[in-house]
Design a protein around this motif. Structure first.
Motif, PDB file in Angstrom:
ATOM      1  N   MET A   2       0.862  -1.178   0.000  1.00 14.47           N
ATOM      2  CA  MET A   2       0.000   0.000   0.000  1.00 14.47           C
ATOM      3  C   MET A   2       0.899   1.229   0.000  1.00 14.47           C
ATOM      4  SD  MET A   2      -2.793   1.298   2.829  1.00 14.47           S
ATOM      5  CE  MET A   2      -4.299   0.574   2.180  1.00 14.47           C
ATOM      6  N   ARG A  27      -3.958  -1.067  -2.232  1.00 16.15           N
ATOM      7  CA  ARG A  27      -4.730  -2.038  -1.468  1.00 16.15           C
ATOM      8  C   ARG A  27      -6.151  -1.519  -1.309  1.00 16.15           C
ATOM      9  NH1 ARG A  27      -1.339  -5.202  -2.410  1.00 16.15           N
ATOM     10  NH2 ARG A  27      -0.038  -6.441  -0.996  1.00 16.15           N
ATOM     11  N   ARG A 100      -3.916  -3.561   8.786  1.00 15.34           N
ATOM     12  CA  ARG A 100      -4.958  -4.473   8.333  1.00 15.34           C
ATOM     13  C   ARG A 100      -5.823  -4.943   9.495  1.00 15.34           C
ATOM     14  NH1 ARG A 100      -8.686  -6.442   6.867  1.00 15.34           N
ATOM     15  NH2 ARG A 100      -9.064  -7.966   5.198  1.00 15.34           N
TER      16      ARG A 100
END
Length: 128
Positions: A2, A27, A100
């Motif tokens: 990302m 992402r 995440r």
């Protein structure tokens, strides 16, 4: 990977406002919790604010609460930091970060090692 690109920093006077932006790519942005950290010269990088995947939950460092507001626009893949009533001690490089895994508490949010991706930072200088 990302990529995170911060913008919006600059030189302002005490009492002014700034809005920082962090544009994400690479992402699925809405799958990541986002945060802002800052690092003043000679200091450790410190937590500023964080926001959950959908923007429902926000977390702030005590010293920024009430002056700073974090928000996100998942349609634009961007997270923002609105900073009001800036003080000279807010002078720092501001970084955005993505993780995440979910942020479940302020204790989780403030741990730098919990973030997967970092931007290069944007400079904020507040003159007195």
């Amino acid at each position: 990977q990302m990529q995170l690109v911060e913008s919006g920093g600059g030189l302002v006077q005490a009492g002014d406002s700034l809005r920082l932006s962090c544009a994400a790519s690479g992402r699925t942005f809405s799958n990541y919790a986002m945060a802002w950290f800052r690092q003043a010269p000679g200091e450790e990088r410190e937590f500023v604010a964080a926001i959950s995947w959908r923007g429902i939950n926000t977390f702030y460092a005590d010293t920024m609460k009430g002056r700073f507001t974090i928000s996100r626009d998942n349609a634009k893949n961007t997270v923002y930091l609105q900073m009001n009533s800036l003080k000279p001690e807010d002078t720092a490089v501001f970084y955005c970060a993505a993780r995440r895994s979910a942020i479940t508490s302020i204790q989780t949010a403030r741990v730098k090692e919990g973030y997967d991706y970092w931007g290069q930072g944007t400079h904020v200088t507040v003159s007195s």
